[in-house]
Design an enzyme around this catalytic site. Structure first.
Site, PDB file in Angstrom:
ATOM      1  N   ASP A 242      -4.957 -66.623  21.939  1.00 33.05           N
ATOM      2  CA  ASP A 242      -5.839 -66.220  23.037  1.00 33.05           C
ATOM      3  C   ASP A 242      -6.974 -65.338  22.492  1.00 33.05           C
ATOM      4  O   ASP A 242      -6.701 -64.371  21.772  1.00 33.05           O
ATOM      5  CB  ASP A 242      -4.987 -65.435  24.056  1.00 33.05           C
TER       6      ASP A 242
ATOM      7  N   ASP B  77     -13.001 -67.329  20.341  1.00 28.45           N
ATOM      8  CA  ASP B  77     -13.881 -66.619  21.271  1.00 28.45           C
ATOM      9  C   ASP B  77     -15.122 -66.149  20.517  1.00 28.45           C
ATOM     10  O   ASP B  77     -15.143 -65.054  19.952  1.00 28.45           O
ATOM     11  CB  ASP B  77     -13.138 -65.433  21.901  1.00 28.45           C
TER      12      ASP B  77
ATOM     13  N   HIS C 162     -10.933 -59.626  33.100  1.00 27.56           N
ATOM     14  CA  HIS C 162      -9.530 -59.365  32.768  1.00 27.56           C
ATOM     15  C   HIS C 162      -9.043 -58.113  33.487  1.00 27.56           C
ATOM     16  O   HIS C 162      -9.819 -57.188  33.715  1.00 27.56           O
ATOM     17  CB  HIS C 162      -9.368 -59.150  31.260  1.00 27.56           C
ATOM     18  N   GLY C 163      -7.781 -58.079  33.800  1.00 30.00           N
ATOM     19  CA  GLY C 163      -7.203 -56.888  34.427  1.00 30.00           C
ATOM     20  C   GLY C 163      -7.423 -56.907  35.932  1.00 30.00           C
ATOM     21  O   GLY C 163      -7.759 -57.937  36.518  1.00 30.00           O
TER      22      GLY C 163
ATOM     23  N   HIS D 122     -10.147 -67.497  32.882  1.00 30.94           N
ATOM     24  CA  HIS D 122      -9.461 -66.299  32.383  1.00 30.94           C
ATOM     25  C   HIS D 122      -9.382 -65.276  33.517  1.00 30.94           C
ATOM     26  O   HIS D 122     -10.029 -65.436  34.552  1.00 30.94           O
ATOM     27  CB  HIS D 122     -10.235 -65.713  31.196  1.00 30.94           C
TER      28      HIS D 122
ATOM     29  N   GLY E 172      -6.794 -64.347  35.422  1.00 33.59           N
ATOM     30  CA  GLY E 172      -6.115 -64.930  36.590  1.00 33.59           C
ATOM     31  C   GLY E 172      -5.380 -63.939  37.477  1.00 33.59           C
ATOM     32  O   GLY E 172      -4.914 -64.298  38.553  1.00 33.59           O
TER      33      GLY E 172
ATOM     34  N   ASN F 289      -2.110 -62.487  32.526  1.00 30.11           N
ATOM     35  CA  ASN F 289      -1.468 -61.510  31.661  1.00 30.11           C
ATOM     36  C   ASN F 289      -1.104 -60.246  32.439  1.00 30.11           C
ATOM     37  O   ASN F 289       0.066 -59.886  32.574  1.00 30.11           O
ATOM     38  CB  ASN F 289      -2.389 -61.168  30.477  1.00 30.11           C
TER      39      ASN F 289
HETATM   40  P1  13P Z   1      -5.475 -61.051  33.264  1.00 30.81           P
HETATM   41  O1  13P Z   1      -4.941 -59.993  32.363  1.00 30.81           O
HETATM   42  O2  13P Z   1      -6.524 -60.571  34.159  1.00 30.81           O
HETATM   43  O3  13P Z   1      -4.387 -61.779  33.989  1.00 30.81           O
HETATM   44  O4  13P Z   1      -6.204 -62.120  32.325  1.00 30.81           O
HETATM   45  C1  13P Z   1      -5.487 -62.761  31.320  1.00 30.81           C
HETATM   46  C2  13P Z   1      -6.375 -63.542  30.420  1.00 30.81           C
HETATM   47  O5  13P Z   1      -7.410 -64.036  30.799  1.00 30.81           O
HETATM   48  C3  13P Z   1      -5.932 -63.696  29.037  1.00 30.81           C
HETATM   49  O6  13P Z   1      -6.859 -64.388  28.261  1.00 30.81           O
END
Ligand code: 13P
Length: 287
Positions: A84, A105, A177-178, A207, A209, A231
Site C-alpha cells: 500500500d 505511489d 485517509h483517517g 482510498h 474508505g 484501515n
Molecule cells: P482509511 O485509513 O481512511 O480507512 O484509509 C485507508 C487507505 O486508504 C489505505 O491506503
C-alpha cells in the site's frame, strides 16, 4: 495461494461491486480478515503499508506469515497481498519478497517523473506476474507520517498513467485517509466521472474508505470504483473493543495475564468491521 488483484478487480468492475482492501498490522489483523473473507466467500486484498511492513520485521516476514496462514486456515477465497502506498524502493522489496500485488505511489512526484517510475515498475511487476496500482493526485490526511491535502486528480494525468499498463488506478477525488473532518465537502463525483470517461475500462481505487457515507460508497462503485481501502476503521474498532475490555476489568480476571484473551475482543471487532464493509461493498459471495 495468493493471487494478483487484477482479475478480482476486473470481475468486480463488471459486476458493479468493490473488493475490500484491508490493511494488516500483525497476526491478529491478518487472521481476522482472512477468516471473515472465507466465512463470507468474498475475495479480499490484504494491504501492507511500508510502516506496517517494518513493524512486522520486513516484507519477507509478512509474505511468509500470510502464505502460511492462508494455508493453515484452509482459505480458498482469492487473496491478494498488496503493498500500500509503496515507494520506488519499497516496490522492488515487495516484488522480491513474494507479494502478489504492489502499489507505486508516485503522486508526490512531478507527473513526468511519476510516468517514468511507474513505467519501469509496471514492467518489473508484470514480468513476475504481479498486479500494480498507481496513484494520481495525493489522497489527503496522514499515512505513515505523510500528510496529503486531498486533491482532485487531473483526468488527463490519470489517462497518461493508466495508459502505461497499470492494472488499476487510485485517483484523488477529495478522499482523505483517517477520519473525515466535520467540514469535509464529500467526494467529487464530477471528477470521478471525468476520470472514468478518460481511462475507460480500468478499475478505479478509492482510498480513505473509513467514514465515507454509504450512499457515496455506492455511487462511487456505480461510477467504476472496484477496490476500496479501509484501515482506520479497523484500528478504531480494535482500540475501542480493547479499551472496553480493560475498563470492565476483564483483563484482571482468571489466572494471570493472557495476551490471547486481551486481544480477543479487538480481533472480534475487526471481524465485525470487515463484515460490515464487505456488505456495503457488495462483495459477499463473489469469490
Ligand atoms: P482509511 O485509513 O481512511 O480507512 O484509509 C485507508 C487507505 O486508504 C489505505 O491506503
Amino acid at each position: 495461494m495468493l493471487v494478483t488483484a487484477r482479475d478480482m478487480l476486473y470481475k468486480a468492475m463488471e459486476g458493479k461491486y468493490a473488493v475490500g482492501h484491508f490493511n494488516i498490522n500483525n497476526l491478529e489483523w491478518t487472521k481476522a480478515i482472512l477468516l471473515t473473507a472465507q466465512e463470507l466467500n468474498a475475495p479480499v486484498i490484504l494491504g501492507v503499508s511500508e510502516g506496517a511492513g517494518k513493524y512486522m520485521t520486513g516484507f519477507e516476514t509478512v509474505t511468509a506469515m500470510v502464505k502460511a496462514m492462508d494455508k493453515s486456515l484452509g482459505i480458498t477465497v482469492p487473496v491478494a497481498l498488496h503493498l500500500d502506498h509503496g515507494s520506488y524502493e519499497g516496490c522492488y522489496k515487495c516484488i522480491k519478497a513474494g507479494f502478489s500485488s504492489i502499489m507505486f505511489d508516485g503522486s508526490h512526484f512531478p507527473i513526468d517523473e511519476n510516468v517514468a517510475k511507474t513505467t519501469e515498475l509496471v514492467n518489473a511487476a508484470h514480468q513476475l506476474g504481479l498486479s500494480i496500482e498507481a496513484e494520481v493526485g495525493a489522497i489527503g490526511g496522514e499515512e505513515d507520517g505523510v500528510i496529503g491535502k486531498g486533491e482532485c486528480a487531473d483526468p488527463d494525468e490519470c489517462k497518461r498513467i493508466a495508459d502505461l499498463g497499470v492494472d488499476f488506478l487510485a485517483a484523488g477525488i477529495g478522499n482523505i485517509h483517517g477520519k473525515y473532518p466535520e467540514n469535509w465537502e464529500g467526494l467529487s463525483f464530477e471528477t470521478l466521472a471525468a476520470i472514468k470517461e478518460k481511462v475507460g475500462d480500468m478499475p478505479l481505487v478509492l482510498h480513505g474508505g473509513t467514514g465515507i457515507p454509504a450512499d457515496m460508497i455506492k455511487k462511487a462503485i456505480s461510477l467504476g470504483v472496484a477496490k476500496i481501502n479501509v484501515n482506520t476503521e479497523c484500528q478504531l474498532a480494535f482500540q475501542e473493543a480493547t479499551r472496553a475490555y480493560i475498563e470492565a476489568g476483564k483483563d484482571q480476571q482468571g489466572k494471570g495475564f493472557d495476551p490471547r484473551k486481551l486481544l480477543a475482543p479487538g480481533f472480534e471487532a475487526i471481524k465485525a468491521t470487515v463484515k460490515e464493509k464487505m456488505e456495503l461493498f457488495g462483495c459477499i459471495g463473489k469469490a
